[in-house]
Design an enzyme around this catalytic site. Structure first.
Site, PDB file in Angstrom:
ATOM      1  N   LYS A  12      -6.566  26.928  -8.988  1.00  0.00           N
ATOM      2  CA  LYS A  12      -6.039  25.809  -9.779  1.00  0.00           C
ATOM      3  C   LYS A  12      -4.544  25.962 -10.091  1.00  0.00           C
ATOM      4  CE  LYS A  12     -10.438  24.675 -12.052  1.00  0.00           C
ATOM      5  NZ  LYS A  12     -11.068  24.341 -13.356  1.00  0.00           N
ATOM      6  N   TYR A  52     -14.053  15.117  -9.434  1.00  0.00           N
ATOM      7  CA  TYR A  52     -14.771  15.535 -10.649  1.00  0.00           C
ATOM      8  C   TYR A  52     -15.648  14.416 -11.225  1.00  0.00           C
ATOM      9  CZ  TYR A  52     -12.457  20.093 -11.534  1.00  0.00           C
ATOM     10  OH  TYR A  52     -12.035  21.402 -11.500  1.00  0.00           O
TER      11      TYR A  52
END
Ligand code: CMP
Length: 136
Positions: A12, A52
């Site tokens: 990330k 997501y």
């Protein structure tokens, strides 16, 4: 029973920003994962929202999607026996404060949002997530 699996891993923005991508890749390799595909990219917020989507009703969804699209990420297809579970074990708990010694999130995670890595949570989702980033 064990079998060779593939799983999707994302390093990330918090970890890429701190130049931890090579160290994290070495952790995967030292645990026997083969990195069969990888690329460094930055995605749009709308792409993060699709990725997501499973979390779209959660209160943290908007921040999560802003965050994942806030800087470069490294996406990888990892391969190993039981890769999905093995990756989740190596990543550690979602919240770095709860992660145990030897896990990536314990070592590098800053907070539940900036938890350095994402990994698929099931074989079924791994296929969907791999296809999301690596459509051939
Ligand atoms: P990840 O494995 O990428 O999956 C969804 C992400 O949402 C998770 O890691 C966390 O970084 C983030 N997140 C933020 N708040 C929460 C929360 N309360 N519970 C679970 N995940 C959260």
């Amino acid at each position: 029973m064990s079998s060779t699996e593939q799983t999707l891993s994302i390093i990330k923005p918090d970890a890429v920003e701190r130049n931890l991508d090579n160290e994290i890749k070495e952790m995967f390799k030292s645990k026997g994962f083969k990195i069969v595909k990888e690329k460094k990219i930055q995605i749009e917020k709308v792409e993060a929202e699709t990725f997501y989507k499973v979390h779209e009703t959660k209160p943290f969804y908007n921040d999560l999607c802003s965050y994942l699209s806030s800087g470069p990420i490294v996406v990888m297809v990892l391969e190993k026996e039981n890769a999905v579970l093995a990756n989740r074990e190596l990543m550690g708990a979602t919240n770095p404060k709860e992660a145990t010694d030897g896990t990536i999130r314990k070592k590098y995670g800053i907070s539940i949002d900036k938890n350095s890595v994402h990994g698929s949570d099931s074989v079924e989702n791994a296929k969907i997530e791999i296809n999301f980033f690596f459509k051939d």
